[in-house]
Write an enzyme that holds these catalytic residues in place. Structure first.
Site, PDB file in Angstrom:
ATOM      1  N   LYS A 227      42.516  49.245  39.985  1.00 33.44           N
ATOM      2  CA  LYS A 227      41.590  48.441  39.184  1.00 33.44           C
ATOM      3  C   LYS A 227      41.475  48.931  37.745  1.00 33.44           C
ATOM      4  CE  LYS A 227      40.149  45.427  42.321  1.00 33.44           C
ATOM      5  NZ  LYS A 227      40.496  43.996  42.198  1.00 33.44           N
TER       6      LYS A 227
ATOM      7  N   GLU B 141      31.935  41.714  38.225  1.00 36.90           N
ATOM      8  CA  GLU B 141      31.551  41.537  39.623  1.00 36.90           C
ATOM      9  C   GLU B 141      32.301  42.588  40.417  1.00 36.90           C
ATOM     10  OE1 GLU B 141      34.125  40.009  38.370  1.00 36.90           O
ATOM     11  OE2 GLU B 141      35.627  40.465  39.894  1.00 36.90           O
TER      12      GLU B 141
ATOM     13  N   SER C  91      47.173  50.389  47.092  1.00 37.91           N
ATOM     14  CA  SER C  91      46.317  49.933  45.991  1.00 37.91           C
ATOM     15  C   SER C  91      45.104  50.814  45.747  1.00 37.91           C
ATOM     16  CB  SER C  91      45.876  48.494  46.237  1.00 37.91           C
ATOM     17  OG  SER C  91      45.237  48.382  47.494  1.00 37.91           O
TER      18      SER C  91
END
Lengths: 259, 405
Positions: free
Chosen positions: B90, B112, B378
């Protein structure tokens, strides 16, 4: 002339701005909704904006969100909302604008234009469908004689104003604040006067101003600057109290729209 | 349908309220300029290198490959986004978007978050730049990701729990959009996945494709060629789009996205590609889980990051054109793979990531066990330990407290 345009002309001839009232269909349920809509119409609405409930109403504040949840819990679907519109049409000649998010309308597909027209709906107002994407929903509706109500906001620049003007008929909805429905509005703000003057200048169709209007005093302030005043969240709050409270508020607002 | 206002075949678009349109248009105009400006990309690359720890490594997973029955010639390679600062991919996107927000003169950041990984990454980058940050998070996710909530608060961010709807990711997005519309002059909304109105799906993909670009070079250095298959989990789809982007033009590389089948496709799930239909929501036209009347359905996954009824429009397009293939695995399969990866490789992956591993048996059946397969790791699983402990409890209890009868 369309029912919508006539309503604005009639109000103007009476020395008033048209009062556009929003209520969510099926809030709190079918019968309760019809009773409230009729009470509001009888108390002096010039245009009814009938809301199609949606699970994820991102442009709406807490009052409309809650109304939509109540309506969905009561079994609201687009076909049932159109049945409700037909029931309203059988009782009154008030112009009906169907307010919706794009998705429920898109799911009905090509049947939408005919279904809405047959239900006595006069226009579509789709809050998350800007002009570049409008053809899919607008073309079939316009082909059946419906108006397409475009929106402009305080942030709308000249280029976008033209794009909205190109697709809009009936009236254009001028959003009065940066925010969601039902937020705080200073109806006397100079910036708002300038915004509405610019929109009036740019559009040849009537301009209705809304978002955050809750009192006759605000309606009065806007009546001098726009052809119509839209009230939604405040009506929902009043309707949640009682049918009488809703009718009282509509009468009050109606008086406020006098110029 | 060749609609120029849609970016990915019949998917994409900018379906937002008029108040937001000028801000979205400004982003769309500025993004290509920033992305081709060496000063901007230089700063982005330097921060990812010096602060986030890029490039992330490529690890060969020999013991897991054996456990999965891979044959001579077959290699299982893991792209280690879990080793990035803040623990997932991220941060790649957050660094780029906050740099863009500064370039646009925005002074406040909102985001969010589902699992909390995007929220933590955004809060981190905001702390790094000294910008105020508000993160919207579904109240249910606040509960199941308490650790990440505290991390965000420790980083100086305000976390707003959202009680509306299913109180998960989709509702957090709704509330972030409502904040943005009210504060659009000074606020940039850092969307965490390849979703939302154009240009977000393109911009987030561009910012995440560093995963795929690095991976391509690393695989070539190791094997002398391209991988045969690339596998990633898909919620909104940013880690998958990031690694896919570098390989989409290479027709020999099979691309696999893995969605959350939750309790199973007959029950509650988040498998948008399998069970979703075309819809318009959160500013885009893409596939979505919805009822016949167009109301969004509540998704379910044990992993908060995949608990979303929609998917990015470019994935919908890759699915439609057949360029990528999408599978789904259940909560139970995910947990099993999480343990298997931990015990064969010493890597505790995030629940989201574990979905990609759970699909490996089916993918190896398809591509062959003598092939080179890359899995995008991830994120790491620290944030999920309470959820995993709870989910594994019945077994733990029976083995540790069983009394002789």
């Amino acid at each position: 002339m369309s029912r919508i345009r006539s309503a604005f002309e009639n109000a103007n001839a009476d020395g008033r701005a048209a009062l556009v009232g929003y209520l969510t269909a099926y809030d709190p349920d079918l019968d309760g909704s019809l009773e409230r809509i009729m009470a509001a119409c009888d108390a002096g609405l010039d245009v009814l904006e009938l809301g199609v409930p949606f699970s994820d109403p991102t442009a709406d504040g807490p009052d409309v969100q809650a109304a939509m949840l109540r309506a969905l819990a009561a079994g609201a679907t687009l076909p049932r909302v159109l049945d409700l519109a037909r029931a309203v049409r059988e009782r009154t000649d008030i112009p009906i604008v169907l307010f919706s998010y794009a998705n429920p309308l898109v799911q009905m597909g090509s049947r939408l234009g005919a279904a809405a027209a047959n239900a006595g709906v006069d226009g579509l107002l789709v809050v998350d469908c800007p002009p570049a994407h409008a053809a899919e929903l607008r073309d079939p509706a316009v082909a059946r004689g419906l108006d397409w109500i475009g929106l402009v906001a305080p942030t709308t620049n000249e280029a976008r104003m033209s794009a909205v003007a190109e697709v809009s008929t009936g009236f254009v909805y001028a959003v009065t604040l940066k925010g969601v429905t039902g937020a705080e509005l200073d109806a006397d703000a100079e910036a708002l006067s300038a915004q509405l003057a610019a929109v009036k200048e740019r559009f040849s169709i009537p301009v209705a101003a809304g978002f955050g209007v809750r009192s006759a005093k605000q309606a009065k302030a806007l009546a001098g600057k726009a052809d119509g005043v839209v009230v939604g969240s405040a009506l929902i709050r009043a309707a949640a109290q009682s049918v009488g409270a809703l009718a009282d508020l509509v009468r009050d607002l109606h008086a406020g729209t006098e110029r | 349908m060749a609609n120029p206002s849609l970016q990915f075949g019949e998917f994409g678009g900018r379906y937002v309220a008029e108040t937001l349109m000028p801000a979205v248009e400004a982003l769309a105009e500025e993004w290509p300029k920033a992305w081709s400006d060496p000063t901007f990309t230089g700063e982005y690359t330097a921060i990812l290198r010096d602060y986030a720890g890029r490039p992330s490594t490529l690890t060969e997973a020999k013991r897991l490959a054996d456990a999965l029955g891979m044959e001579p010639g077959g290699r299982l390679l893991l792209k280690r986004e879990d080793l990035n600062h803040t623990g997932s991919h991220k941060i790649n996107n957050c660094v780029g978007q906050v740099l863009l927000a500064r370039r646009l003169g925005k002074t406040r950041i909102i985001a969010e978050t589902g699992a909390g990984q995007h929220g933590v990454a955004t809060a981190t980058v905001c702390a790094y730049f000294g910008l105020p940050c508000t993160v919207y998070m579904g109240a249910r996710d606040v509960e199941r990701q308490a650790l990440n909530v505290f991390r965000m608060q420790l980083l100086g961010a305000t976390v707003v729990p959202v009680e509306a709807g299913s109180a998960t990711l989709k509702d957090a997005i709704n509330e972030a959009l409502r904040d943005w519309v009210a504060n659009v002059d000074d606020t940039h909304y850092v969307i965490g996945s390849v979703m939302g109105p154009d240009p977000y799906p393109t911009m987030v993909r561009d910012l995440q494709r560093v995963i795929g670009d690095e991976c391509k070079t690393q695989v070539a250095a190791l094997t002398g060629g391209l991988p045969d298959a690339v596998v990633a989990c898909v919620g909104g789809g940013s880690n998958a789009m990031g690694i896919f982007a570098a390989f989409v033009p290479d027709a020999s590389v099979a691309l696999y996205g893995v969605e959350a089948a939750g309790e199973g496709l007959e029950g509650k799930h988040a498998a948008t590609m399998t069970a979703g239909k075309l819809g318009i929501y959160h500013g885009m036209r893409s596939l979505v889980l919805q009822d016949a009347g167009g109301q969004l359905q509540e998704a379910h996954s044990i992993s908060a990051g995949l608990d979303y009824p929609g998917v990015g429009p470019e994935h919908a397009h890759l699915h439609e054109t057949g360029r990528a293939k999408y599978l789904s695995v259940t909560d139970a399969q995910c947990l099993e793979s999480l343990s298997q990866l931990a015990q064969t490789e010493g890597i505790i992956a995030a629940l989201e990531t574990a979905h990609a591993f759970a699909a490996l048996p089916a993918i190896l059946d398809e591509v062959g066990r003598d092939k080179v397969v890359v899995v995008n790791v991830s994120g790491r699983g620290d944030k999920d330990m309470h959820t995993v402990m709870d989910a594994m409890k019945p077994d733990t209890d029976s083995s540790s407290t069983e009394q002789p009868s």
